[in-house]
Every structure is written in C-alpha cells, then in structure tokens.
Write an enzyme that holds these catalytic residues in place. Structure first.
Site, PDB file in Angstrom:
ATOM      1  CD  GLU A 192      -8.264   1.692   1.118  1.00 44.20           C
ATOM      2  OE1 GLU A 192      -8.721   1.678  -0.040  1.00 44.20           O
ATOM      3  OE2 GLU A 192      -7.159   2.219   1.396  1.00 44.20           O
ATOM      4  CG  HIS A 193      -6.683  -2.414   2.244  1.00 43.19           C
ATOM      5  ND1 HIS A 193      -6.196  -1.204   1.791  1.00 43.19           N
ATOM      6  CD2 HIS A 193      -7.449  -2.929   1.248  1.00 43.19           C
ATOM      7  CE1 HIS A 193      -6.636  -1.005   0.559  1.00 43.19           C
ATOM      8  NE2 HIS A 193      -7.395  -2.024   0.207  1.00 43.19           N
ATOM      9  CG  HIS A 212      -1.670   2.547  -3.766  1.00 41.36           C
ATOM     10  ND1 HIS A 212      -2.153   2.388  -5.034  1.00 41.36           N
ATOM     11  CD2 HIS A 212      -2.067   1.446  -3.076  1.00 41.36           C
ATOM     12  CE1 HIS A 212      -2.817   1.247  -5.125  1.00 41.36           C
ATOM     13  NE2 HIS A 212      -2.766   0.647  -3.948  1.00 41.36           N
ATOM     14  CG  HIS A 236     -50.664  15.433   8.112  1.00 39.68           C
ATOM     15  ND1 HIS A 236     -50.265  16.671   7.691  1.00 39.68           N
ATOM     16  CD2 HIS A 236     -49.640  14.578   7.814  1.00 39.68           C
ATOM     17  CE1 HIS A 236     -49.054  16.584   7.173  1.00 39.68           C
ATOM     18  NE2 HIS A 236     -48.644  15.318   7.231  1.00 39.68           N
ATOM     19  CG  ASP A 295      -5.785  -3.895  -4.095  1.00 40.21           C
ATOM     20  OD1 ASP A 295      -6.785  -3.458  -3.510  1.00 40.21           O
ATOM     21  OD2 ASP A 295      -4.658  -3.373  -3.999  1.00 40.21           O
ATOM     22  CD  GLN A 302      -2.754  -1.074  -0.135  1.00 39.60           C
ATOM     23  OE1 GLN A 302      -3.533  -0.163  -0.405  1.00 39.60           O
ATOM     24  NE2 GLN A 302      -2.546  -2.075  -0.979  1.00 39.60           N
TER      25      GLN A 302
END
Length: 442
Positions: A327-328, A262, A420, A361, A259
C-alpha cells in the site's frame, strides 16, 4: 523485529502471511453481514434504528438521524482553531492535486460526417463511509469527499456511527463541512452500507460507496457491489521501506511503526541490502516501542506481520517490493528516483528520507485511500476517476455510413447475427434495389 535473508522461501512465506489478512478470509462474518443487509433492505429505517441502538447504544430515529446545521455549528465551537487551520491547509493541497486528475468530454469530427467522442459525466450521488467510535479520522473525510467534489458530484452523502449520546465527533463533522459533504447521517457498520446501497425512508440510495471501515463494513461493501459501485474492499494498512546502506535507521524504524500502530493486522516490512542497517533498524524499533502510546498494538503487529528482509542485491530487493505490492512504499536509497522507475506495484511511492508516509496520509495532496493486500498490482488510489463515468459518442452521416455499410453487414453475418446486419441494410434498401433488385433477397 525478525531479520531474515531474502530468498524465494522467505518471500513466499511472507506473501502467504500477508494474504491471511485479506477480508476475503473472514467468511465467518458473512452470514451476519448478509442478515443485516437483508433486514435493512426489507425494513428500511426501522432496521437501521434497531441496529444503531444495538451496536452503538444510541437512540437514533427519523427525527435526529440527519445532522443539523445547529449540530455542525456546535462542532465548530468544539474544534480547536489551530486544527481547523491545518484542516483547511490540507484540504487546499488535496483539492489542488485532484484537480489535475479531472477529465473532460471530447469529440472528433471528420469531413465525411463522422463524429466520435467520449462524454464524461460525474456520478449524481455518492456515499462516503467514515469510521466512528474511538477512531477519529478527519483526514479520511477529506480524502474521500474532495475527489468527489472536484469531479462534480451533486450529492455527497456521508454516514458515520454516532456516540452513545447520539452525536457525531465534532472534528469529523467539521472536516465533512469543510470538504463539502451534502448531508451527514448518524449510522455506521454494515447497516450504513445497506442504507446507502438500497435506500431507506431517511437515507437516499447512492450510485457508489467509498470509504474505509471494519470487517463488517468491508464485507458489506463486497456484498452490495454490483447493486451499487464501490471503491475497493480495504484490508489492513501496510508499509514497505526499501533501503540500502545509506538510509537513516532511525527514520526507517519510525516510518515502519507509523503503520504498525494502526492495528494488530497492520504490516511493516523493511527490505534492505544492508545487514548492518537491518540490525540497527531492529534495535531502534525496540527503543521506539517502549515509548509510543500504542506500543502494545505495535508489538502485536510486528510479531505477526513485521519483517526485515536482507537482499543480496538492490535488484532482488526491488523484485521483492514489486511482488509484495505494498500500500505504501518508501524508497530510502542512494539514488531513489532511479529505483522509483523500476517500481511497478505500489499504492503510493514516497521518495527520499524526508518523504515520510504520514506526509501522504495528512497533507501532501495525493489520496491516502490506497490498494492493499497486493491489489496494487491492478488497482489504483482513490481519485477523481472514481466519481466519473464515461459514455461513448457515435454519430455518422448517411454518406459516412454508406461507405462502409457492406463491411458491417458482412461482419454481422459472419457472426450469424442477421438482425444486426438488417439494422444496417434497411437504411440502403432503395439504393440497393436500384442497383440490383435481387440483392435485397440475399
């Protein structure tokens, strides 16, 4: 990588550092994004073509903005057959997984004439943003399009920036065709989000926009939310490895770096109960970085957002993982399934030393579009649900309503909403007059 003891101070400092990466902290770009959005909203294609020439150096106009069948055919000729086979295998896994998420309409009727239910309807048209330029992510194409396809979306409009030659990366095009994109347009950046949100002469307006992008794309999606729906405002990628003394340090190091490569804002965190493992992972990371092609990016990511935290107990480590809400999340412990049951907050959970993050992924099937920046505390991965909407169904017979109409009227009057109450009351005026003519004058 830095090694620290896990305590309240280090945990708070880490959380503060991670939040700095949020797209919400890049307000200096918002004015530029707003200008682009307004320009496209007012001028349509003219603005889209102008920004594409300016940012992508490509001469795109009404005659070539839409990818043609000839271009798709050409792309297939440029993609290696072995890669195409892999794409199709991955696509099959993704479709199989997402098919299990499908929801259907339901209805519940009773003998008194009451019918309640829920009508599930696919969105009619969605937009999928796919990054371009140097970045080529056919896996993201599959992950964003397939759940929409499974949901039954009629039109899936993909946008992606062209190269200077006015063409789309062939692998991206092939992935789009295989996944089931209805149309592909050559436009990227905030101008693509604007085109999808407002519609132009060439690009139809959509109901929802999904897909990752740079800070301009993220802020553009944030700005158009409400005018159309969006999946999320994605932040930089992140991974947390939760490990004890039984973990393989080489595996843990490799997964952290998967990761970190990235971008420089990516986050890689190891939380472990073992000081010995922490030191071994740190040494192994240094060795890997020397040999990996994106070593410079990885090193900056680790320097800024790489952490190894040593916890006193496994429970402390689990608590930290839930606070970080990565996230992971990979679990490399003696009993990973038991640990998994204690995890509340994570985008995707990878269990055991052979469930490396890249498996998710590319190939396993679950979606890799995941909540970032701690939003896993309240957001979920992209799924078929994102492409469905639900309508409540209510049907009462006269007899069913008659049994409870006074209750409804009294509830409405308690809220001083007499119209109503009247909407119910008028349906039983005749019966009310027969019983007590003065009741209707209440």
């Amino acid at each position: 990588m830095r090694i620290e003891r896990l305590d309240e101070r280090t945990k708070k400092n880490l959380l503060d550092d991670l939040l700095k990466r949020s797209p919400n902290n890049y307000g200096q770009y918002e004015n530029s994004v707003r200008e682009i959005l307004n320009e496209v909203k007012e001028k349509g294609d003219e603005a889209v073509f102008s920004y594409t020439r300016r940012f992508d150096k490509a001469n795109i106009d009404a005659s070539n903005i839409l990818v043609t069948e000839e271009e798709v055919k050409e792309a297939y000729g440029l993609v290696d057959d072995s890669l195409l086979v892999i794409i199709r295998k991955a696509l099959k896994n993704i479709e199989s997984y997402h098919s299990k998420q499908m929801q259907y309409s339901w209805f519940d009727s009773k003998p008194d004439g009451t019918l309640l239910g829920q009508k599930v309807t696919a969105l009619r048209r969605v937009g999928v943003y796919v990054p371009g330029g140097k970045a080529v992510y056919p896996s993201s194409v599959l992950m964003n399009i397939m759940p929409a396809k499974v949901a039954g979306v009629e039109e899936i409009i993909m946008v992606t920036p062209p190269g200077q030659d006015g063409k789309v990366n062939p692998t991206t095009l092939v992935a789009a065709k295989e996944a089931g994109a209805t149309a592909v347009y050559k436009v990227g950046g905030a101008q693509a989000i604007a085109a999808l949100a407002y519609g132009t002469e060439s690009i139809p307006k959509v109901d929802k926009i999904v897909g990752p992008g740079n800070i301009y794309v993220a802020l553009a999606k944030k700005a158009v939310y409400g005018h159309v729906s969006i999946d999320s405002i994605a932040g930089p990628s992140e991974i947390l490895v939760l490990a004890d003394e039984t973990a393989n340090p080489r595996y843990a190091a490799a997964d952290l770096l998967s990761q970190a490569e990235h971008d420089e804002l990516a986050s890689a965190i190891l939380v472990t109960t073992s000081q010995d493992l922490a030191e071994k992972v740190s040494l192994q990371i240094d060795k890997f970085v020397e040999d990996l092609s994106r070593g410079t990016i990885i090193q900056k990511s680790l320097d800024n957002y790489g952490h190894i935290l040593v916890a006193d107990t496994l429970e402390d480590a689990i608590d930290a993982a839930n606070e970080i809400a990565s996230e992971h999340l990979e679990i490399m412990t003696k009993d990973p399934f038991t640990v998994m049951t204690k995890i509340r907050n994570a985008g995707a959970i990878f269990i055991g030393e052979y469930s490396s993050e890249p498996l998710g992924d590319y190939f396993a099937g679950p979606n890799h579009v995941l909540p970032t920046n701690g939003t896993a505390k309240f957001f979920s991965p992209l799924s078929v649900d994102d492409f469905l909407k639900k309508s409540s169904i209510i049907s009462y017979s006269k007899e069913a309503l008659e049994a409870i109409h006074l209750d409804i009227e009294r509830f409405a009057e308690a809220e001083q909403l007499t119209a109503h109450a009247n909407s119910i009351k008028v349906r039983f005026e005749a019966e009310s007059n027969l019983v007590n003519p003065s009741d209707s004058e209440r």
